[in-house]
Enzyme design. Structure first.
Site, short mmCIF file in Angstrom:
data_model
loop_
_atom_site.label_atom_id
_atom_site.label_comp_id
_atom_site.label_asym_id
_atom_site.label_seq_id
_atom_site.Cartn_x
_atom_site.Cartn_y
_atom_site.Cartn_z
CE1 TYR A 118 16.06 -2.94 5.24
CE2 TYR A 118 16.23 -1.06 4.64
CZ TYR A 118 15.47 -1.36 5.14
OH TYR A 118 14.52 -0.57 5.87
CG PHE B 67 6.04 -0.41 3.90
CD1 PHE B 67 6.49 -0.70 3.12
CD2 PHE B 67 5.59 -1.74 4.74
CE1 PHE B 67 7.31 -2.09 3.14
CE2 PHE B 67 5.83 -2.57 5.48
CZ PHE B 67 7.03 -2.54 4.37
N PRO B 68 4.69 4.34 2.93
CG PRO B 68 6.09 5.85 1.90
CD PRO B 68 6.11 5.11 2.55
N GLY C 209 -14.79 2.08 -6.16
CA GLY C 209 -16.10 2.44 -4.75
C GLY C 209 -16.37 4.05 -5.84
N GLY C 210 -16.72 4.18 -6.91
CA GLY C 210 -16.33 4.74 -8.16
C GLY C 210 -15.60 4.45 -8.87
#
Length: 306
Positions: A83, A228-229, A239-240
């Site tokens: 990184y 990437f939790p 969808g709602g």
């Protein structure tokens, strides 16, 4: 579809998830850590992208986020030598050294970055040992709390790669050894060479390819660090209002991100999510996942395919 989980004790209950887990049986940390990868990427000349290639554009802000994470109770910070070409490790040290007694710094080696867009496995033992020495310097420690093989190099026998980490462990330069993006078979193969204390794979509500790895880690007392939790995927689509996840979040008085993290904490007692962010506001929101209670009915609904 989620794989059956009858092979391990079911962590699903109305009780709050266990707050800590001891990595390697000897390093207890709170089960909600911080991934430092997002604290990267300042301006880079076109046409080159800058995926975790340069230090952050706003360094003081990044330092403050790391310090605030520890203030909010984070005891596991995850970084890597790849990184920002080591700059991320230096950032962690600048913000947090001398480290609090219970703070575990996890880093990784085994990936080389020839250019901003390239992540290439390189597992030659001499390279892994060199990178560990550089991580020791950048993090300003004598022993790396957790050193993870960033990726398995298919050109080098796995036993040689893990053997290099085992040699570092025997020399006192590494306390615990981990792996990243591996299968159950690879964990078992590596475990024949050295004790594996942690596994870091991509895993979240929308991506459960590694259900079997999560269960294997639970059976063997291995920490599972999902990266990437909070990739919410189909669970957050309309969808709602925000879909299933958004509706459940409203019911329990939380945000979708908090519910996604809480689901991971309930998933298994050895799961330690490491969400990352460059925002103190989002950091505080993520840490609020500890306050989310999910009953059996809501856990079943979250478990069901999107």
């Amino acid at each position: 579809m989620t794989a059956p989980r009858t092979s391990v004790p079911d962590p699903r209950s109305t009780q709050a998830p266990r707050p800590t887990f001891a990595i390697g049986g000897r390093a207890p940390v709170r089960r909600l850590g911080f991934g430092a990868m997002r604290l990267a990427d300042g301006p880079v000349p076109e046409p080159h992208p800058s995926p975790v290639w340069r230090p952050p554009a706003h360094r003081e802000q990044a330092l403050n986020v790391l310090r605030r994470a520890v203030e909010l109770g984070v005891e596991l910070v995850d970084t890597a030598d790849a990184y920002s070409l080591g700059g991320n490790e230096e950032l962690v040290a600048e913000a947090l050294h001398p480290y609090p007694e219970r703070l575990l710094i996890a880093t990784k080696c085994g990936v080389v970055r020839p250019s901003p867009g390239e992540w290439m496995p390189l597992g030659r033992p001499e390279y892994l040992r060199q990178q560990a020495e550089l991580s020791l310097r950048r993090l300003r420690v004598d022993t790396l709390g957790l050193l993870q093989l960033h990726r398995i190099d298919p050109e080098v026998p796995l036993a040689d790669q893990v053997g290099a980490l085992r040699q570092l462990q025997e020399e006192g330069k590494v306390a615990h050894i981990g792996l990243s993006e591996v299968s159950v078979r690879e964990i078992e193969e590596a475990s024949a060479v050295a004790p594996i204390a942690a596994v870091q794979n991509q895993y979240n509500l929308a991506d459960r390819r590694h259900d079997d790895v999560v269960d294997h880690c639970a059976r063997h007392g291995i920490a599972f660090l999902p990266f990437f939790p909070m990739a919410l995927g189909d669970h957050a689509r309309p969808g709602g209002r925000l879909g299933r996840l958004g509706r459940l979040a409203e019911e329990v008085g939380a945000t979708p991100a908090q519910v996604a993290l809480a689901w991971l904490l309930y998933r298994s007692p050895t799961v330690l999510p490491i969400p990352g962010t460059s925002s103190e506001k989002h950091l505080a929101e993520n840490m609020g996942a500890w306050d989310v209670t999910l009953d059996e009915a809501r856990l079943r609904e979250l478990d069901a395919p999107a």
